[in-house]
Structure formats: C-alpha cells, structure tokens
Scaffold this active site. Structure first.
Site, PDB file in Angstrom:
ATOM      1  N   ARG A 119     -47.509  93.939   0.560  1.00 55.85           N
ATOM      2  CA  ARG A 119     -47.608  93.235   1.830  1.00 55.85           C
ATOM      3  C   ARG A 119     -46.229  92.819   2.344  1.00 55.85           C
ATOM      4  NH1 ARG A 119     -50.925  88.744   4.387  1.00 55.85           N
ATOM      5  NH2 ARG A 119     -49.462  87.249   3.566  1.00 55.85           N
ATOM      6  N   ARG A 152     -42.886  87.865   1.083  1.00 56.32           N
ATOM      7  CA  ARG A 152     -42.887  86.444   0.754  1.00 56.32           C
ATOM      8  C   ARG A 152     -42.531  86.282  -0.718  1.00 56.32           C
ATOM      9  NH1 ARG A 152     -48.553  84.192   2.902  1.00 56.32           N
ATOM     10  NH2 ARG A 152     -48.502  83.216   0.853  1.00 56.32           N
TER      11      ARG A 152
END
Ligand code: AMP
Length: 209
Positions: A119, A152
C-alpha cells in the site's frame, strides 16, 4: 445512521468508509487520520502520539476519545472508522451516543500483511493506492492531487504484525461488547473490494428494513 467499522489492519476499513460517505450521506470520522494530522503538525501532542503510532501501539484512550467526541458533535449520521479499539473506548462512546450498527471486518494476518506492505498513500490527501492491486497512473504520484505517494511507517511488515497482535488482544473484546448488544454484523473482508462492499451494503440495507 450511526455506523462503526472495526477490523484488523489491512481489512479495508478506510476504503469502505470512504465509499459509504457519498452512498449513505455519512460524515467520516477516522481517529487514525486525525492522529496523523496532529503528528504532521509537529506539536508536542503530535510528537507524543507518534511514539505510539510508529510502534504499532494504540494511542491512550483519553486522547483518542476526546478527539472523537469533539468531531461527533453536530453530526447525526456518521461512520466511525477504527474507533472504538478498546472496551474502555466503547464504554466512553456508549455514554455519549447510540450506535445503530457495528460492522466487523474479518481478514487473515497473511492477507493483511500482503495488502499493507504494497500500500502507498498520498502524503497530501491520504488517497490509498497499491503497487499491485490499485496502481496509480504515474508511479509514485497521486492521481487525485499530484501529491507524493509514500509508505506509512506503520505499514512495514514487522509493525503490521504487531498491530495485528494488538487487534486480537485489545479490539476483539470490542467485537464481543457489541455482539452482546446485538448490533454486530461480521463481514468476510478477504474477497475482492467490490464483493466486500456489496456485503456491507446488504448489511446496512437489512437494518433499514
Ligand atoms: P488506522 O489509520 O485506523 O489504521 O490507525 C493507525 C494508528 O493510529 C493505529 O495503529 C494506532 O496507533 C492509532 N489509532 C487509530 N485509532 C485508534 C484508536 N481508536 N485508539 C487508539 N489508537 C488509535
């Protein structure tokens, strides 16, 4: 309508919540986003919060609950994405408002790590992409706003595993809390996004009948 979505990391909470907003005219309340916003402001509270997030740990209940309470005020219809994550948070929320439906997304640790390690999110608008399943038109660049796509820090495999462990320890009791109240629906979230979303809509529509 007042909805809650709970589920382990990588279960698709945020993606589903973002689709529910226009479809059911709901306000999106995501403590994860609010906490990251505070971190990005580099305030002393933000620095404190970052110590927890970067290790995959939960931020203290009082900090998150106060943020959520402020945001809920004046919004009769909302979807809470990632709150409550502890029984203490659920009890605080119980005193504050009455929830109509809790959707608990079910996904294995293997799928969760696979989804999250690929992601990438936009550093400006938080739109999610995936290097395998949802590629941006131009590598590393957000389709929506042109922002830079980043991974992230809490989506690295070791941290995802820690978050998964914490979910089982602290958040599964939350699922049981709502099961007792008979407002819980468990949704299999391991399938394709469209399939999962259809199951979610069915659960919400059955509530309206
Ligand atoms: P999320 O974006 O929902 O995956 O949340 C990212 C991180 O923010 C979590 O791993 C926690 O460190 C923190 N966080 C988000 N929601 C909560 C919550 N309800 N309680 C405590 N910490 C939270």
């Amino acid at each position: 309508m007042k909805l809650i979505i709970v589920g382990p990391p990588g279960s698709g909470k945020g993606t589903i919540a973002k689709r529910l907003i226009p479809d059911f005219k709901l306000t999106h309340i995501s403590p994860g986003e609010m906490l990251r916003e505070e971190v990005s402001k580099k305030t002393s509270l933000g620095e404190e919060i970052n110590k927890y997030i970067s290790q995959g740990q939960l931020v203290p209940d009082n900090v998150v609950s106060d943020m959520v309470k402020l945001k809920i005020r004046g919004h009769p219809d909302f979807v809470l994405d990632g709150f409550p994550r502890t029984v203490e948070q659920a009890q605080i929320l119980d005193k504050f408002t009455k929830i109509d439906l809790v959707l608990s997304l079910d996904v294995s640790e293997k799928i969760s790590v696979e989804r999250l390690s690929g992601r990438r999110v936009c550093s400006k608008c938080e739109t999610p992409f995936h290097i395998k399943f949802m590629m941006p038109k131009k590598p590393g660049v957000c389709d929506k706003c042109g922002g830079k796509l980043v991974q992230r820090s809490d989506e690295k495999p070791a941290i995802v595993k820690e978050r998964f462990k914490i979910y089982h320890q602290q958040s599964l009791p939350v699922v049981k809390h709502y099961q007792k109240k008979k407002i819980l629906q468990i949704v299999d979230a391991s399938g394709a996004p469209e399939e999962v979303y259809d199951n979610i809509k069915e659960a919400i529509n059955s509530l309206k009948k």
